[in-house]
Design a protein around this motif. Sequence first.
Motif, short mmCIF file in Angstrom:
data_model
loop_
_atom_site.label_atom_id
_atom_site.label_comp_id
_atom_site.label_asym_id
_atom_site.label_seq_id
_atom_site.Cartn_x
_atom_site.Cartn_y
_atom_site.Cartn_z
N ASP A 1 -3.12 6.78 -1.33
CA ASP A 1 -1.95 7.63 -1.52
C ASP A 1 -2.27 8.58 -2.67
OD1 ASP A 1 0.52 8.78 -1.97
OD2 ASP A 1 1.64 6.91 -1.79
N ASP A 2 -2.23 9.88 -2.43
CA ASP A 2 -2.63 10.87 -3.42
C ASP A 2 -1.46 11.35 -4.28
OD1 ASP A 2 -4.75 12.26 -4.58
OD2 ASP A 2 -4.40 14.06 -3.38
N LYS B 1 2.37 5.89 -6.21
CA LYS B 1 1.57 5.52 -5.04
C LYS B 1 2.21 4.37 -4.25
CE LYS B 1 -2.66 7.15 -7.21
NZ LYS B 1 -2.48 8.47 -6.61
N HIS B 2 1.98 4.42 -2.93
CA HIS B 2 2.49 3.40 -2.03
C HIS B 2 1.32 2.90 -1.16
CE1 HIS B 2 6.68 4.33 -3.06
NE2 HIS B 2 6.27 5.60 -3.11
N PRO B 3 1.51 1.75 -0.53
CA PRO B 3 0.40 1.17 0.26
C PRO B 3 0.23 1.83 1.62
CG PRO B 3 2.29 -0.30 0.32
CD PRO B 3 2.64 0.82 -0.64
N THR B 4 -0.14 3.11 1.60
CA THR B 4 -0.33 3.87 2.83
C THR B 4 -1.81 4.03 3.19
OG1 THR B 4 -0.31 5.93 1.56
CG2 THR B 4 1.79 5.18 2.47
N SER C 1 -8.11 -0.40 -6.21
CA SER C 1 -8.07 -0.11 -7.64
C SER C 1 -6.67 -0.26 -8.21
CB SER C 1 -8.58 1.32 -7.90
OG SER C 1 -9.93 1.44 -7.57
N ARG C 2 -5.66 0.21 -7.51
CA ARG C 2 -4.31 0.16 -8.05
C ARG C 2 -3.77 -1.27 -8.08
NH1 ARG C 2 -0.32 3.87 -9.44
NH2 ARG C 2 -2.15 5.14 -9.89
N LEU C 3 -4.09 -2.07 -7.07
CA LEU C 3 -3.66 -3.47 -7.07
C LEU C 3 -4.55 -4.35 -7.93
CD1 LEU C 3 -2.74 -3.97 -3.30
CD2 LEU C 3 -1.24 -3.34 -5.21
#
Length: 289
Positions: free
Chosen positions: A115-116, A120-123, A162-164
């Motif tokens: 998600d750019d 951010k969402h899990p897309t 990376s985000r999680l």
Amino acid sequence: MFSLAADLRAQVGESPVWDAARGLLWMVDILAPCVIRFDPATGVTRRIPVPEVCGSLALCRSGALLVAQRASLVRLDPATGAITPFATLAEEPGENRLNDGKVGPDGCFWVGSMDDRPEKHPTGLLWRIKPDGRAERRREGLVVSNGLAWSPDGRTIWHADSRLAVLDCADFDPATGSTGPWRRLRDFDEATGRPDGAACDAQGNYWSAGVSAGRINVIAPDGTLLRHFDFPVPAPTMPCFAGPDLSTLFVTSLRAGKDPAALAAHPSLGGLFRAEGLGQGAPVPLFAD
């Protein structure tokens, strides 16, 4: 330990790939956007502009480069800079862009998206791109797909978010590209840093750029943190083993989003760094075009 190999000042330096046939290192600056050619023997760099943000690249058997754009892949002729379309990922959500990618033992290019948007969402999705340009969806529900790597025998695939701040792995069939169930291998914290790009060494250990902690983490196949190496600037983004015997470690970095104080303290942010004798890498396959 690490020295500055090229003062690139890349906004987001990423995806270093060793070109053994030419003795060159290829990488991208995602936001420039451009592909960067670096000659370790001379220190000379060349930038090749590309039309859109470029999350990663792959080296092809033909000698061409496969470059991941926002929601498509293009072929780049490294001699002329000519670009031709290769594949379009029509199922990518509009808010996404392609991110980290690497060629697997099956000769296909595996590339994930993220998600750019700031929130951010899990897309994000993980794709397997075949040599004929057909694309297969392999994972979904990702926030920032990253850290693809394979064990030296090609039987294990690693994949991070990376985000999680998690690292997963799965059994892998090099002949078919099929994977077994994904399993959680490790969670990361502030000390280790969020997992960014990665590489595998000849012993089967996973080398991960701890982008938020300024370090390179070396992780055993069972998820144990074996050791780490402090990096000379904040935000290392991806390691790559290079050189004739794959014993030179190159690491890209980023400078986008850093405040003036950080840039003043670390003017070489966004540079390409190198270190000798830390380990020996496992070869990365070529895209089977």
